[in-house]
Design an enzyme around this catalytic site. Structure first.
Site, PDB file in Angstrom:
ATOM      1  N   GLU A  94       0.822  -1.206   0.000  1.00  0.00           N
ATOM      2  CA  GLU A  94       0.000   0.000   0.000  1.00  0.00           C
ATOM      3  C   GLU A  94       0.857   1.256   0.000  1.00  0.00           C
ATOM      4  OE1 GLU A  94      -2.525  -0.173   3.395  1.00  0.00           O
ATOM      5  OE2 GLU A  94      -3.090  -2.247   3.011  1.00  0.00           O
ATOM      6  N   CYS A 114       4.934  -7.244   8.028  1.00  0.00           N
ATOM      7  CA  CYS A 114       5.810  -6.673   9.051  1.00  0.00           C
ATOM      8  C   CYS A 114       5.953  -7.648  10.210  1.00  0.00           C
ATOM      9  CB  CYS A 114       5.232  -5.346   9.555  1.00  0.00           C
ATOM     10  SG  CYS A 114       6.280  -4.495  10.759  1.00  0.00           S
ATOM     11  N   CYS A 118       3.242  -4.714  16.217  1.00  0.00           N
ATOM     12  CA  CYS A 118       2.639  -3.736  17.124  1.00  0.00           C
ATOM     13  C   CYS A 118       1.144  -4.021  17.225  1.00  0.00           C
ATOM     14  CB  CYS A 118       2.891  -2.312  16.618  1.00  0.00           C
ATOM     15  SG  CYS A 118       4.650  -1.887  16.556  1.00  0.00           S
ATOM     16  N   SER A 197      10.550   6.437   9.586  1.00  0.00           N
ATOM     17  CA  SER A 197       9.946   6.071  10.868  1.00  0.00           C
ATOM     18  C   SER A 197      10.376   4.665  11.271  1.00  0.00           C
ATOM     19  CB  SER A 197       8.419   6.128  10.756  1.00  0.00           C
ATOM     20  OG  SER A 197       7.812   5.615  11.922  1.00  0.00           O
ATOM     21  N   SER A 220       8.626   5.528  16.686  1.00  0.00           N
ATOM     22  CA  SER A 220       7.314   5.123  17.200  1.00  0.00           C
ATOM     23  C   SER A 220       7.461   4.771  18.676  1.00  0.00           C
ATOM     24  CB  SER A 220       6.781   3.924  16.412  1.00  0.00           C
ATOM     25  OG  SER A 220       6.566   4.261  15.062  1.00  0.00           O
ATOM     26  N   HIS A 222       4.700   5.638  21.515  1.00  0.00           N
ATOM     27  CA  HIS A 222       3.336   5.210  21.828  1.00  0.00           C
ATOM     28  C   HIS A 222       3.063   4.874  23.301  1.00  0.00           C
ATOM     29  CE1 HIS A 222       3.006   5.306  17.571  1.00  0.00           C
ATOM     30  NE2 HIS A 222       3.699   4.202  17.377  1.00  0.00           N
ATOM     31  N   CYS A 337      -2.159   1.894   7.917  1.00  0.00           N
ATOM     32  CA  CYS A 337      -1.191   1.053   7.225  1.00  0.00           C
ATOM     33  C   CYS A 337      -1.595  -0.418   7.304  1.00  0.00           C
ATOM     34  CB  CYS A 337       0.196   1.226   7.838  1.00  0.00           C
ATOM     35  SG  CYS A 337       0.836   2.885   7.696  1.00  0.00           S
TER      36      CYS A 337
END
Length: 346
Positions: A94, A114, A118, A197, A220, A222, A337
């Site tokens: 994407e 990936c 996460c 990132s 990242s 969070h 994503c």
């Protein structure tokens, strides 16, 4: 095409080396770069300043590798446009185009799937299949750029490597792609207009400081503590926050560049005043700012977007932590994503 090489997979220096080995002139590489990246030419025969015998060698050696558009979705509210591309081996990735007050920004993927997993992220719904090649990253930009110019007569001004995948898990290919993005004979994006990132791979962060000191780094985060971050991001069990912060300090010392910390605000999880205060304490004194991101909900996950974005931001500001707010974008088109790819893989 298996015996040919994608012309988009070479940095200028690598193409010079390859052409010399083929018996061509070194300066032909610069000419080719200008034709394909600045003029948009997609056939060697149209390169009028290169000798005919050299063009035949180019045709025999290279090809203009394609990305096939499976679907394109546009959010009419904010013009966010998501592309689902099919690669030559049938895998899908994407790419997202977003409109901001400063212009258009593109978010590209660096892997098929990936392995960071996460918990709130759609990218991790499907395991990593493979790394993207240099050409597959370059072509995302080129094809979306062509769409934007054809439909809006606008240009992409900013780019983030923040799509599917962990860029530093595909480090060598990413660095080569950045070279082409940044090269003024190539795509010509300024370093300060490119952001990479990462979820936080310490050794790669330090290497990135040496290789690309002018390109923006976003981490990242969070969560402000190990207990919460480990629940959201499994990578934290390997590289806890203390290790990450130590590396960030070294990165800043090496580059004198400000680091961006991404913080997706999740309802009743990491959006409390206590979390904001803990985050401010963690980042106090660092050359950094926090990018507070409104969460795009994913049907496969139970997380919800927080309603406290303004309150969280205001508290950080009062605690003297610079921050920006990134509102939801593309909510009507599954723009988080990995969402669109995951739907097509079901």
């Amino acid at each position: 095409m298996s015996n040919k090489l994608s012309i988009f997979g070479f940095t200028l220096k690598a193409l010079q080396t390859k052409l010399i080995a083929l018996g061509l002139k070194k300066h032909n590489a610069q000419q080719i770069f200008q034709w394909i990246y600045q003029q948009g030419i997609r056939e060697f025969g149209a390169m009028t300043n290169i000798a005919k015998q050299s063009l035949q060698v180019l045709n025999d050696t290279f090809y203009f590798s394609p990305l096939k558009v499976i679907t394109k979705m546009v959010d009419e509210h904010d013009e966010t446009t998501k592309f689902l591309f099919e690669l030559e081996d049938g895998e899908k990735i994407e790419t997202v185009l977003m409109k901001f007050e400063y212009g258009y920004s593109i978010c590209i993927s660096t892997q098929v799937g990936c392995n960071m997993h996460c918990k709130f992220c759609a990218s991790g719904l499907l395991k990593k299949v493979r790394n993207l090649s240099v050409s597959e990253m370059i072509l995302q930009f080129l094809q979306v750029s062509h769409y934007l110019q054809a439909n809006k007569k606008e240009h992409i001004s900013n780019m983030v490597l923040m799509g599917i995948g962990e860029p530093f898990d595909n480090y060598e290919n990413v660095i080569q792609a950045l070279d082409i993005f940044n090269d003024h004979f190539g795509i010509g994006l300024g370093s300060r207009h490119i952001t990479v990132s990462t979820c936080g791979l310490p050794e790669k962060i330090l290497q990135f400081a040496k290789d690309c000191p002018q390109i923006n780094l976003a981490i990242s985060l969070h969560a402000p503590n190990d207990e919460l971050r480990s629940k959201l991001m499994p990578i934290n069990t390997t590289f806890p926050i203390s290790d990450l912060m130590e590396v960030v300090k070294k990165y800043i010392a090496m580059t004198n560049r400000r680091v961006s910390f991404e913080y997706v605000l999740l309802d009743n999880i990491n959006d409390t005043d206590a979390c904001a205060k803990e985050l401010a304490h963690l980042l106090k004194g660092l050359l950094c700012y926090v990018n507070i991101i409104s969460y795009n909900s994913v049907s496969e996950h139970s997380f919800k977007s927080s309603k406290r974005l303004n309150e969280f931001s205001d508290l950080l500001t009062r605690l003297k932590i610079m921050n920006t707010k990134r509102l939801e974008r593309g909510t009507k088109i599954a723009a988080a994503c990995g969402q669109l790819r995951a739907k097509h893989e079901k």
